[in-house]
Design an enzyme around this catalytic site. Structure first.
Site, PDB file in Angstrom:
ATOM      1  N   HIS A 156     -47.969  62.729 -34.744  1.00 42.75           N
ATOM      2  CA  HIS A 156     -47.417  63.542 -35.821  1.00 42.75           C
ATOM      3  C   HIS A 156     -45.960  63.214 -36.118  1.00 42.75           C
ATOM      4  CE1 HIS A 156     -50.792  66.453 -36.298  1.00 42.75           C
ATOM      5  NE2 HIS A 156     -51.079  66.000 -35.090  1.00 42.75           N
ATOM      6  N   ASP A 350     -38.331  61.973 -39.956  1.00 49.33           N
ATOM      7  CA  ASP A 350     -39.405  62.948 -39.841  1.00 49.33           C
ATOM      8  C   ASP A 350     -40.723  62.269 -40.153  1.00 49.33           C
ATOM      9  OD1 ASP A 350     -40.358  65.455 -39.268  1.00 49.33           O
ATOM     10  OD2 ASP A 350     -39.097  66.481 -40.720  1.00 49.33           O
TER      11      ASP A 350
END
Length: 444
Positions: A156, A350
């Site tokens: 993730h 991110d």
């Protein structure tokens, strides 16, 4: 249909299981739909003596299987290697990484313990989906125990370029572990490419692909509409008066670029004084990992920044920055997103960033706000209507804020429609379906 085995470092707590609160849990809600599911992982509890027993509970059609961790193992596996070394490395912040062989040994040992506890619960035709950087070696540990089921892995967070990853001592151990998986997923094409380059150099015959994660935009939009009528949203509106709201929502982490956005906001007030007393910045930052030195230092930096900006720019009837370090319920946040004229999202790195997508989904189509988004968020490649910035340049942030505050309704609507189309095309359901379909179709 095969049973789905979800494996994550943490399993949702009982109070969370009704709504599956939290980033990973919200995303996996769509994977669970329509599948018989066993969700396996750490209970969140530490014990002095090893407890090999797995705790089984059932709620809303899902069986939750949790394992306690011995305190020493937790320290090395979770605080040490996972978050002290892997987290900064994967976010390309190798200067913050702290490596020790004992932490690496604890990390591998906990993954072995997870495999040993999970194997007796498995059926021959199960499909196993393992999540995130804490559990990279778990697939290989299961294979060593004879598990032949299809196993997929999803990372993730970002994956760094090979030149950065090579700073990890004994990094080939993890690269070889990827060879146990039938399907490997990351958020972006760029991150998948970085991992593939490392796998090729390590001689691992596996290939990672991009599966961009999303949200349930229709559900979040409905939550935002309801939340706009809540007492909290009403109090916020009344406290704002006619001022425009800039909103930031992140947990306290050095990867989120929170000090950078504060420096940019300070530059807005200095360079564009017409916005003084006409705008308020609300930053909601729940504290996480508060016992780690880097996070304590970051919190101190934030406290000082907020005090400096407010001290320099505040008026007797206006405070430029409102700063909350406690958690706010997700349904309340949805209403705050809908109230905000600007969503300010500035990660330094991110994997995706679902806050950006939630901000877009929460907007009023007739009078939407504007999204300012770091180019280093995985979502940036999807959000063509966002104002894309480099968070390392405070003047660029200031100019983006000034531009966003000056956009007329028609311009905001056009930008929002473009972003909303992307959010609707790349949902949590589409992400889960795409990954699981590839995993189910992988050769046995």
């Amino acid at each position: 249909m095969s049973r789905l085995i979800l494996v994550s470092n943490r399993v949702p707590q009982p109070k969370e299981r009704g709504q599956l609160a939290g980033g990973l849990a919200v995303a996996l809600k769509e994977a669970i739909a329509g599948h018989e599911t066993l969700w396996f992982g750490w209970s969140g509890k530490t014990v002095d003596q090893p407890v090999p027993d797995v705790h089984l509970e059932e709620a809303r059609g899902v069986t939750y299987a949790t394992l306690d961790l011995q305190t020493d193992a937790y320290e090395g596996y979770y605080r040490g290697f996972s978050n002290g070394m892997l987290w900064p490395l994967l976010h390309s912040r190798i200067g913050l990484g702290v490596f020790s062989r004992s932490d690496l040994s604890a990390y591998m040992a906990v993954n072995d313990a997870f495999a040993a506890a999970l194997k007796p619960l498995l059926r021959q035709d199960d499909i196993i989906w393992i999540h995130d950087y804490h559990l990279i070696p778990l697939g290989a540990a299961l294979r060593r125990l004879g598990v032949k089921a299809r196993i997929g892995f999803f990372l993730h967070v970002p994956f760094p370029p090979m030149a950065v990853y090579s700073a990890l001592p004994q990094g080939d151990l993890l690269l070889q572990a990827f060879g146990a998986y039938d399907v490997i997923g990351l958020q972006t094409i760029e991150d998948a490419g970085h991992l593939n380059e490392c796998l090729a150099m390590a001689g691992v015959a596996r290939r990672a692909d991009s599966y961009p994660i999303g949200i349930d935009p229709a559900a979040f939009a409905a939550t935002a509409r309801r939340a706009q009528k809540s007492p909290e949203a009403r109090r916020l509106r009344e406290s704002m008066g006619d001022r425009a709201l800039i909103l930031g929502v992140d947990r306290l982490d050095y990867s989120k670029g929170i000090p950078h956005r504060f420096h940019g906001y300070a530059q807005l007030l200095k360079r564009f004084p017409e916005h003084r007393n006409n705008v308020t910045f609300l930053q909601i930052t729940p504290v996480s990992r508060g016992d780690v030195a880097e996070y304590r230092s970051l919190r101190k930096e934030m406290d000082e920044l907020v005090g400096r900006i407010n001290g320099e720019h505040a008026e007797f009837d206006w405070v430029p920055v409102r700063y909350l370090t406690r958690a706010v319920a997700r349904n309340v946040l949805a209403g705050f997103h809908r109230e905000a004229r600007i969503g300010l999202v500035t990660p330094l790195r991110d994997g995706m960033n679902l806050v950006a997508k939630e901000y877009v989904a929460a907007q009023d189509a007739d009078n939407p706000g504007a999204l300012i988004l770091s180019r280093f968020a995985g979502a940036a490649s999807e959000m063509e209507g966002a104002i894309i910035i480099n968070p390392y340049d405070p003047d660029e942030i200031a100019e983006a804020l000034h531009m966003a505050l000056g956009l007329d309704r028609e311009s905001r609507q056009a930008r929002w429609k473009t972003m909303m189309s992307a959010v609707q095309a790349s949902t949590a359901a589409a992400w889960a379906h795409s990954f699981l379909q590839d995993l189910e179709n992988a050769p046995a």
